[in-house]
Design a protein around this motif. Structure first.
Motif, PDB file in Angstrom:
ATOM      1  N   UNK A 108       7.822  -4.145   5.342  1.00 39.03           N
ATOM      2  CA  UNK A 108       8.556  -3.012   4.778  1.00 39.03           C
ATOM      3  C   UNK A 108       7.821  -1.725   5.110  1.00 39.03           C
ATOM      4  N   UNK A 109       8.557  -0.749   5.619  1.00 42.76           N
ATOM      5  CA  UNK A 109       8.043   0.600   5.831  1.00 42.76           C
ATOM      6  C   UNK A 109       8.860   1.516   4.938  1.00 42.76           C
ATOM      7  N   UNK A 110       8.199   2.179   3.995  1.00 40.16           N
ATOM      8  CA  UNK A 110       8.883   2.959   2.976  1.00 40.16           C
ATOM      9  C   UNK A 110       8.346   4.390   2.961  1.00 40.16           C
ATOM     10  N   UNK A 111       9.217   5.347   3.267  1.00 40.23           N
ATOM     11  CA  UNK A 111       8.838   6.764   3.324  1.00 40.23           C
ATOM     12  C   UNK A 111       7.640   6.966   4.257  1.00 40.23           C
TER      13      UNK A 111
ATOM     14  N   UNK B 105       3.878  -4.210   2.811  1.00 40.83           N
ATOM     15  CA  UNK B 105       4.739  -3.086   2.476  1.00 40.83           C
ATOM     16  C   UNK B 105       3.869  -1.833   2.518  1.00 40.83           C
ATOM     17  N   UNK B 106       4.158  -0.952   3.450  1.00 43.61           N
ATOM     18  CA  UNK B 106       3.346   0.246   3.662  1.00 43.61           C
ATOM     19  C   UNK B 106       4.197   1.463   3.356  1.00 43.61           C
TER      20      UNK B 106
ATOM     21  N   UNK C 273       0.832  -1.192   0.000  1.00 41.91           N
ATOM     22  CA  UNK C 273       0.000   0.000   0.000  1.00 41.91           C
ATOM     23  C   UNK C 273       0.869   1.245   0.000  1.00 41.91           C
ATOM     24  N   UNK C 274       0.551   2.192  -0.901  1.00 43.31           N
ATOM     25  CA  UNK C 274       1.260   3.468  -0.950  1.00 43.31           C
ATOM     26  C   UNK C 274       0.252   4.543  -1.312  1.00 43.31           C
ATOM     27  N   UNK C 275       0.184   5.615  -0.511  1.00 45.72           N
ATOM     28  CA  UNK C 275      -0.844   6.627  -0.734  1.00 45.72           C
ATOM     29  C   UNK C 275      -0.506   7.581  -1.871  1.00 45.72           C
ATOM     30  N   UNK C 276       0.783   7.854  -2.089  1.00 45.15           N
ATOM     31  CA  UNK C 276       1.233   8.794  -3.120  1.00 45.15           C
ATOM     32  C   UNK C 276       0.565  10.157  -2.995  1.00 45.15           C
ATOM     33  N   UNK C 277       0.277  10.577  -1.777  1.00 41.81           N
ATOM     34  CA  UNK C 277      -0.300  11.900  -1.563  1.00 41.81           C
ATOM     35  C   UNK C 277       0.791  12.875  -1.158  1.00 41.81           C
TER      36      UNK C 277
END
Length: 347
Positions: A67-70, A44-45, A18-22
């Motif tokens: 995974x925690x990314x940004x 992966x968040x 999951x990635x919000x890209x906000x």
């Protein structure tokens, strides 16, 4: 999105990225992504804010890859999240912020990857910066991937009895001292005897630095190394060793070092001196793979003579030349799945 994620079609979901890209301000993820906690094996968040309330009490009984990314997350929330994954084996912390120190005590983690440099967006948000990683007592930890050393992250290993692999990418000021700085004296002797694989890139091929490392890690079996200055001719030391290191008396050269993979070999004097040291001193060497710019019979024959392959210390050693990239680098180890490869360095 909430309605979509709550669809019965996704019941028993095992993998979620999951990635919000906000753009900032960073928002929390939809609460519905945590309804899969009981069945997820990989999570992966990315690009969101994990508040203390959102992760409090979460339990992921089957999760192996996290995974925690940004992500912005507090220290207490991070530790709570890790503690809620009792079966986790692979952890990737990629450009995370919101805390200063991460302490690893997981009983099951086998591999950790860290890229701690915080980009300008996160600095603009005024969040605390990830400055210290403390490996306290993870009994199963085997691999530590330190993906960059530009940002001053301090790494301390208090106890890691099964540590076998250390990997350092994008290291501008590579040295043995920087690798082992922060290690507690009571665990250093144990840890250096368990490490068998070292992978790193250097701005230059420096024989003195590698010899220092071999003295620090006497059971070193595999060397994976990239040269960042491959296109800069005439840079770096000459690596002349026949006087200074004529009788090296290094344990790993005599009894352990079996595999060497080098990228960006140019065939200049410094490179020849660097490689010939191992050709003539690694007594149990089995394989050396060298990436060159061109496979040309005349060039290879010349290098064989310069490297004195006919006088190699290990009679069974085999030498391979290739124009293909041999090793994975920072761009290749960007997913938590990359921490789960049999050999995470060879392409």
């Amino acid at each position: 999105m909430e309605d979509w994620l709550r669809s019965p079609a996704f019941d028993n979901l095992q993998e979620l990225e999951f990635c919000s890209w906000l753009p900032p301000p960073v928002v929390p993820p939809p609460a519905s992504i945590f309804r899969f906690a009981a069945t997820l094996r990989l999570a992966a968040i990315g690009t969101c804010h994990l508040s203390d309330d959102s992760v409090k009490g979460l339990h992921f009984p089957q999760l192996k890859h996290l995974a925690l990314e940004e992500v912005i997350v507090s220290e207490s929330a991070l530790h709570s999240l890790i503690a809620g994954c009792p079966a986790s084996e692979y952890l990737l912390l990629h450009l995370v912020s919101g805390f200063r120190c991460a302490r690893i005590n997981s009983l099951t983690l086998r591999s950790i990857g860290v890229l701690a440099h915080v980009g300008t967006v996160w600095l603009q948000l005024g969040t605390p910066r990830f400055e210290e990683l403390v490996i306290e007592k993870p009994p199963c930890l085997q691999r530590l991937f330190r993906i960059d050393l530009y940002d001053g992250l301090q790494v301390s290993v208090i106890s890691a009895p099964k540590m076998e692999t250390l990997c350092f990418f994008n290291n501008d000021n590579f040295s043995c001292h920087r690798i082992i700085q922060g290690l507690r004296a009571d665990s250093l002797a144990t840890m250096v005897c368990t490490v068998k694989v070292l992978a790193f890139n250097m701005s230059i091929f420096s024989l003195d630095m590698v010899i220092d490392l071999m003295r620090c890690f006497p059971c070193w079996e595999k060397l994976y190394m990239q040269n960042e200055s491959a296109n800069v001719m005439g840079t770096g030391p000459k690596n002349s060793w026949r006087r200074k290191h004529r009788n090296p008396n290094i344990k790993c050269l005599d009894t352990h070092l079996k595999t060497i993979v080098l990228e960006s070999y140019r065939g200049v004097v410094s490179d020849v001196n660097f490689v010939s040291f191992f050709v003539l001193n690694a007594r149990v060497l089995e394989s050396m793979t060298i990436q060159v710019k061109t496979i040309d019979e005349e060039f290879i024959a010349k290098q064989q003579r310069l490297l004195q392959v006919e006088d190699k210390a290990s009679r069974g050693a085999r030498f391979h030349y290739t124009t293909d990239r041999c090793l994975r680098d920072i761009g290749d180890i960007s997913n938590v799945r990359d921490l789960d490869l049999t050999d995470p360095f060879v392409r």
